[in-house]
Each structure stands twice: as C-alpha cells, then as structure tokens.
Design a protein around this motif. Structure first.
Motif, short mmCIF file in Angstrom:
data_model
loop_
_atom_site.label_atom_id
_atom_site.label_comp_id
_atom_site.label_asym_id
_atom_site.label_seq_id
_atom_site.Cartn_x
_atom_site.Cartn_y
_atom_site.Cartn_z
N ILE A 143 1.72 34.61 -0.53
CA ILE A 143 2.31 33.99 0.61
C ILE A 143 3.73 34.07 1.07
CG2 ILE A 143 2.57 31.22 1.74
CD1 ILE A 143 0.25 30.38 0.03
N VAL A 144 4.54 33.99 -0.22
CA VAL A 144 6.13 34.18 0.03
C VAL A 144 6.43 35.66 0.07
CG1 VAL A 144 8.09 34.30 -1.58
CG2 VAL A 144 6.44 32.62 -1.92
N ASP A 145 5.51 36.38 -0.30
CA ASP A 145 5.58 38.01 0.27
C ASP A 145 5.43 38.26 1.75
OD1 ASP A 145 6.39 38.56 -2.29
OD2 ASP A 145 4.56 39.39 -3.00
N GLN A 146 4.30 37.65 2.02
CA GLN A 146 4.02 37.52 3.49
C GLN A 146 5.22 36.96 4.39
OE1 GLN A 146 0.41 35.61 4.66
NE2 GLN A 146 0.80 35.55 6.57
N TYR A 147 5.72 36.04 4.24
CA TYR A 147 7.05 35.45 4.86
C TYR A 147 8.13 36.49 5.04
CZ TYR A 147 10.67 32.86 6.65
OH TYR A 147 11.64 32.46 7.46
N PHE A 148 8.65 36.74 3.71
CA PHE A 148 9.78 37.56 3.41
C PHE A 148 9.73 38.79 3.74
CE2 PHE A 148 11.12 33.67 0.99
CZ PHE A 148 12.28 33.42 1.40
N ALA A 149 8.58 39.33 4.00
CA ALA A 149 8.47 40.73 4.46
C ALA A 149 9.19 40.84 6.22
CB ALA A 149 6.91 41.07 4.59
N ALA A 150 8.89 39.69 6.74
CA ALA A 150 9.29 39.74 8.08
C ALA A 150 9.83 38.39 8.56
CB ALA A 150 8.23 40.61 9.16
N PRO A 151 10.67 37.74 8.11
CA PRO A 151 10.79 36.36 8.66
C PRO A 151 11.20 36.05 9.75
CG PRO A 151 12.79 37.35 7.14
CD PRO A 151 11.63 38.35 7.08
N ASP A 152 11.81 36.86 10.65
CA ASP A 152 12.27 36.73 11.72
C ASP A 152 10.98 36.85 12.82
OD1 ASP A 152 11.64 39.45 11.28
OD2 ASP A 152 13.23 40.15 12.85
N HIS A 170 15.42 26.86 13.92
CA HIS A 170 15.42 27.59 15.26
C HIS A 170 14.84 29.17 14.79
CE1 HIS A 170 16.40 29.30 19.08
NE2 HIS A 170 17.06 30.36 18.39
N SER A 171 14.23 29.41 15.64
CA SER A 171 13.48 31.01 15.20
C SER A 171 12.89 31.28 16.64
CB SER A 171 12.49 31.02 14.15
OG SER A 171 11.83 32.20 13.92
N ASN A 172 13.16 32.61 16.84
CA ASN A 172 12.29 33.40 17.96
C ASN A 172 10.95 33.66 17.74
OD1 ASN A 172 14.26 32.71 19.61
ND2 ASN A 172 15.37 34.52 19.06
N GLY A 173 10.54 33.63 16.16
CA GLY A 173 9.29 34.24 16.07
C GLY A 173 8.24 33.49 16.28
N THR A 174 6.73 33.84 16.61
CA THR A 174 5.66 33.14 16.82
C THR A 174 4.82 33.15 15.83
OG1 THR A 174 4.84 35.22 17.72
CG2 THR A 174 6.19 33.70 19.25
N ASN A 175 4.78 33.96 14.65
CA ASN A 175 3.64 33.88 13.54
C ASN A 175 3.93 32.55 13.07
OD1 ASN A 175 2.82 36.27 14.53
ND2 ASN A 175 4.13 37.55 12.85
#
Length: 469
Positions: A214-223, A400-405
């Motif tokens: 889970i951690v790797d999944q998020y920090f691979a593309a946090p934006d 605040h984030s522009n990401g949608t995942n």
C-alpha cells in the motif's frame, strides 16, 4: 540472510545446537565468530574485507592507545581509527552524494562541471558497525574503557551476527564484559526470547511486509492520489517503518538472548511519546544515545548560552539525518526533528502557570502533535524525490491534491486496529502471561501462534528498511 527467511531458521538451529553442545566458552566464541562471518558473507562475501579492516585497525588502535600516556601519540591513534572508519563509510555511502551535490552547487554558481558517479554497492550494516567500533576507540581514548587484548573477543564484538546489519548499536562497555562470562543454558530465559522473536517476526513479516504494498503504491506517484489517500499512505508508512525496524530489533535481541547474550533495548513505544524529546528517548535508542555521547556533548552540549545549545542540537540532528542516507531528503528529515527539538526546549523553558486540568490535557495534546510531526517528517524520509515529498506534504498538511486516484479509506480502520493492539501492549495488558501457564500449554500455544503467523506472511521476502542505511 533475513531473520524472516526459512534458511535463517536452519542456520540458527545449527548455530544454537553446536554452540550449546560445546563445553568451553572459548570454543563457543570461535564458533560464533565463524557463524557471524558466514551470516554476513551470505549477503556479499566481498564486503567481509571491510569488517576485517575495521576490526584490525580499531583493535590495533585500542592496543596502542592503552600502551602510551603520550597525548600526541594517543591523539594520532584516535585519528587513525576515525579516519579509517569514516573514510570507508564516506566512500561507500556518500561519495556519489557529495560529488553530485558539489556539481549541482557549482552549476548554481554558473560553473558547470562534468563528473561521473561510481557504481558503488552499499555494504549492509556499514553505518552500524562503523559507529560501534568508533565508540570503542573513543571510549578507550577517553579512559572510560580498557583496551581489549584478545583479538578474537574484539572481532566477535564487531561482527556478532544478531545485531550486525541493523543494530542496535552495541557499546563495547556493555558487550565485551559478557564475552568473559561463561554462558549457562539453564540461565537462558527461553520463553521471553521465543515470545519476543515471534512478536518481531509478526511485526516484520505479517505487518510491515504486507502494508508495504500500500505504501509503495502511494509513494510511487503521490501527485495522482487524493488528499485522503495521502493520510492512508503516510500513516501506513509510520506503521511500516516502526514494525520493520523494531521487529528486526526484537528478533536480534531474542536471538542473542538464546545464545546467552544481552543486547540493549532499542524501542520503547515511541509513538506514545508526549513530546519530541521523549520520542527520541524512545526511538532507535542506541543511535540517540550514540549521537548524544559522541556528537552532541563533544560539540558543547548544553554548556554555554541557549543559542549555543540549540545550534549543537540542530547540528546533531542534521548529521543524524545524513547518517540515515546519502540524500538531502534525509538532511531535511533531520532538520525537521532538530527544529522540533529546539522548539520543545524553548517551550520547556517558558515559565507557564499550569492548572491541574491543563496538566492532564497537555500530555494528550502533546502526544497527538508529536505523532503528527513525526509522520510529517516521515514524508521526506520515504519520498522518492523532493517533488514527491512536496506533493505528499501538500495533501497531508493542507488537504489539497489534484490527484483523482483513491486508496481504500477502510484501511484507516486497519490502522485503528493496529493502534488499539499497540496501546494495549503499551499498557502491559498482555505482559508476561506466558510465564503463568504450564510448559505444555506454552509449547502448544506457541506452535499454534507461529503457524497462524505463517498464514499471513507476505508472499515475497522484503529486506529490512534499515539495511539501506
């Protein structure tokens, strides 16, 4: 070789049986020394030469320091030890970092330069055993410790396999006397050691390795993720790194204990600290005390003005951050903790009138703020680069984030479950129950618990996070 690998269980079973079948303590120490080199050589046998170099140089330095009272000669041998250890550490861990940073700085000044990095493999545990051997020569130089005359004992102190690659950082004053004491099997507290190993195994193999996905999944593309996902990723990384590192320490202490040796406690429920100073008295305690005794105090410690003490504190934490890794993100992480420690000093020096109610509420608020700040600092520790750290920080602090995942927010209930179990352990609700049941019950329960843990281990072995340091 990982403590969670099945080949380690076979390795340790052989070590344990042969060790306790031997009658003479000297033979046992030779056996442990051989096994320690085999354990480390399983990573990369070529790096055994680095351990031997550190061992020989620091052993000779210690002998020479003990053989003379001449200040110049003693200083010379201390410098030899420090230069050798820091030279090895600097080359293998920081060469490319310093060269790249220098080139970036010159480019910033308008003086671009061509440079080439080296393909350097970081030897496992080099940061730990170099600090360990340096503390020995410094203590001998200070007159706080007698030099070791037996080379075999000193070599075993440097290479003792349970704590060799990720600590805790053992002091010679604590470990060397244990080498002169004959070990007796009847004095080994098997139940405590076995329970501690199982707890460490579960922390690492069943918790840390599982949530690392889970951690790797998020920090691979946090934006690309939402702000709520940032909270999931950061909180789970706080769990991951704690379970990973403290899990290793638990297994190291337990393994050493089964051989009759005692290692220092390295973690004491740091996430329940009520302030940042207390956090560092509970987190990676062997490093914290090392930095205090061999860096902070020699810099001047609390002597002099408050600003002088704050400077020393900040320098210690910046260098402590750099110890963790060759990157500016680790320096920033150290700076965040250094700044928090300074602010806590300032707050502690304020003479505030506190009512009974505030005295009860402030520790609770302090614990929340401390954990929040520690998690915030973990962002720089874990992020792949500065841009990723800023993206995560924006989501974590400003929501605040522009990401949608989106990561599954139900995972926060898993975090709450971990926190509840950890709090119950902190309150000692499970303390020493295993001493109050018959031997057959303990054996049956232990076998069941270990078998159950095997069902939840991650499908692939993951190296311990602190192996990279």
């Amino acid at each position: 070789m990982l403590f969670t690998e099945f080949r380690f269980f076979w390795f340790f079973a052989i070590v344990f049986l042969v060790y306790w079948l031997m009658q003479r303590n000297s033979h046992r120490k030779i056996w442990l020394l051989i096994c320690s080199y085999i354990f480390y050589g399983a990573w990369d046998w070529r790096f055994l030469s680095l351990i031997w170099i550190s061992t020989v140089i620091d052993y000779i330095s210690g002998v020479k320091l003990a053989a003379t009272d001449d200040k110049n000669s003693r200083t010379k041998w201390l410098i030899v030890s420090l230069c050798a250890n820091l030279g090895l550490l600097g080359f293998f861990k920081y060469f490319n970092f310093f060269v790249g940073s220098a080139a970036d700085f010159l480019a910033f000044l308008g003086l671009p330069m061509q440079y080439q990095t080296l393909k350097i493999i970081l030897p496992a545990g080099i940061s730990f055993y170099t600090f360990q051997t340096m503390s020995y020569t410094i203590d001998v130089y200070r007159g706080k410790l007698e030099a070791v005359k037996n080379f075999r004992d000193f070599a075993l102190f440097v290479s003792f396999f349970p704590q060799l690659v990720a600590g805790p950082i053992v002091r010679a004053a604590d470990f060397l006397p244990q080498l002169t004491t004959p070990k007796i099997l009847a004095k080994v507290n098997f139940r405590d050691c076995l329970v501690l190993f199982l707890v460490g195994f579960i922390k690492k193999a069943c918790v840390s390795d599982r949530i690392s996905v889970i951690v790797d999944q998020y920090f691979a593309a946090p934006d690309t993720y939402t702000a709520s996902s940032a909270w999931v990723g950061v909180l789970f990384y706080a769990v991951q790194i704690y379970c990973d590192f403290s899990g290793y320490t638990d297994m190291a202490i337990a393994t050493a204990g089964l051989l009759g040796y005692e290692l220092c406690v390295n973690f004491d429920f740091p996430y329940f600290a009520t302030n940042i100073s207390e956090f560092w008295r509970r987190w990676h305690m062997s490093l914290s005390t090392w930095l205090r005794d061999y860096l902070y105090i020699p810099l001047g410690g609390n002597r002099g003005s408050k600003l002088f003490a704050y400077r020393n504190l900040m320098l210690t934490m910046l260098l402590g951050g750099l110890w963790h890794g060759a990157g500016w993100n680790f320096v920033i992480w150290g700076g965040l903790h250094g700044g928090a420690l300074v602010l806590h000093r300032v707050w502690s020096n304020l003479k505030l009138v506190r009512s009974w109610a505030s005295a009860q509420i402030l520790p609770f608020i302090g614990a929340i703020l401390t954990f929040y700040w520690v998690c915030l600092a973990w962002i720089f520790f874990r992020a792949r680069d500065f841009h990723s750290a800023i993206s995560t920080l924006q989501s974590f602090v400003f929501f605040h984030s522009n990401g949608t995942n989106q990561l599954d927010l139900n995972l926060l209930w898993v975090f709450a479950f971990f926190a509840l179990i950890h709090f119950a352990t902190y309150r000692r609700l499970f303390h020493n129950w295993w001493h109050r049941i018959p031997g057959w019950s303990f054996a049956a329960f232990y076998g069941f618990a270990f078998s159950l843990a095997l069902l939840f281990i991650a499908p692939n072995y993951a190296p311990f996070i602190y192996f990279q340091f």
